[in-house]
Design a protein around this motif. Structure first.
Motif, short mmCIF file in Angstrom:
data_model
loop_
_atom_site.label_atom_id
_atom_site.label_comp_id
_atom_site.label_asym_id
_atom_site.label_seq_id
_atom_site.Cartn_x
_atom_site.Cartn_y
_atom_site.Cartn_z
N UNK A 145 0.66 -1.13 0.08
CA UNK A 145 0.03 0.04 -0.02
C UNK A 145 0.82 1.32 0.09
N UNK A 146 2.03 1.33 0.79
CA UNK A 146 2.58 2.27 0.99
C UNK A 146 3.49 2.86 -0.24
N UNK A 147 3.87 1.65 -1.18
CA UNK A 147 4.51 2.05 -2.15
C UNK A 147 3.66 2.29 -3.47
N UNK A 148 2.54 1.65 -3.57
CA UNK A 148 1.59 1.71 -4.30
C UNK A 148 1.03 3.41 -4.38
N UNK A 149 0.90 3.94 -3.37
CA UNK A 149 0.22 5.18 -2.97
C UNK A 149 1.33 6.32 -3.29
N UNK A 150 2.97 5.97 -2.78
CA UNK A 150 3.87 6.84 -3.31
C UNK A 150 3.90 6.90 -4.94
N UNK A 151 3.88 5.90 -5.63
CA UNK A 151 3.97 5.77 -7.02
C UNK A 151 2.80 6.66 -7.74
N UNK A 152 1.62 6.65 -7.02
CA UNK A 152 0.43 7.22 -7.50
C UNK A 152 0.70 8.65 -7.23
#
Length: 259
Positions: A145-152
């Motif tokens: 989740x943290x990675x996904x939100x950072x990339x978005x």
């Protein structure tokens, strides 16, 4: 009436004044169709299949008015229909077209063919996010989740090159069949379609939800009723009638017929 609706939709005049910006979206929707083929014995065989109908919606963000267009034709015919619908919404020589749609190659191509230098095109943000979500689901080590939100967030901030570089590093570790490799190739091929920060700064859409909503309310509500299969030619006739209704021109059309 369907043929008349098609002609009516195509002949609507352009407004007297041109729009500064128009948001144009286009997408295809599969509808159930049926054809009858004659067999060697002389009997007719019922053949069911799904065929694509292409819907566009063009919005003037200043007036908050949306106009729909539809065709069962080729990608080029769909592009021409989108151009025509844009003219009916106030497309002029200086109008900027802001296009948002999914990653189908024919869609991006038609924006280029129809509008040339007077347009920008964005890959639907939620479509892009799905590719990143697949990467996050594949690799627990990156912190999902943290990675996904950072990339978005990076995409929205104009850091698409960084996102692509990070995907390249992940794909080297995971292999060419990994979600990382697929996402890296997908985004690399669409670098110019990832300028979400420009759209945000201009207060323009970065998602194609409007045309997707139109599929449900304009097309699918009528053409995808349980158990319904449509003769191929009749499917577009019904679609044209629904577009005429959605554009608020139902009464105007009947008055034209009566005149």
């Amino acid at each position: 009436m369907g043929d008349e609706a098609h002609q009516f939709n195509a002949q609507q005049p352009a407004p007297k004044s041109s729009a500064e910006v128009l948001v144009a979206q286009i997408d295809g929707s599969m509808v159930p169709t049926v054809e009858y083929q004659e067999t060697e014995s002389g009997k007719k065989k019922r053949v069911c299949s799904w065929k694509e109908i292409r819907l566009c919606c063009v919005t003037d963000p200043e007036k908050e008015v949306t106009r729909y267009g539809v065709t069962q034709g080729t990608p080029f015919e769909a592009g021409c229909m989108m151009y025509q619908t844009s003219q009916q919404q106030g497309l002029g020589a200086d109008t900027h077209i802001h296009g948002v749609a999914d990653g189908a190659p024919w869609i991006a191509e038609q924006y280029e063919v129809q509008f040339g230098a007077n347009h920008t095109f964005l890959l639907d943000f939620y479509h892009a996010a799905e590719y990143l979500a697949e990467v996050a689901r594949e690799d627990i080590e990156i912190g999902r989740e943290a990675w996904l939100e950072s990339k978005k967030a990076q995409l929205k901030e104009g850091q698409s090159d960084q996102v692509i570089a990070d995907l390249a590093r992940l794909s080297l570790a995971k292999g060419e069949d990994s979600a990382s490799a697929k996402a890296h190739q997908y985004f690399s091929n669409r670098r110019e379609q990832l300028r979400y920060n420009d759209a945000i700064e201009s207060k323009l859409l970065n998602g194609s939800g409007e045309v997707e909503s139109g599929h449900r309310s304009v097309l699918q509500a009528r053409l995808k009723k349980p158990g319904a299969w449509w003769d191929t030619s009749n499917a577009e006739k019904i679609a044209q009638l629904k577009v005429m209704q959605s554009n608020g021109e139902w009464i105007k059309s009947w008055k034209n017929q009566a005149a």
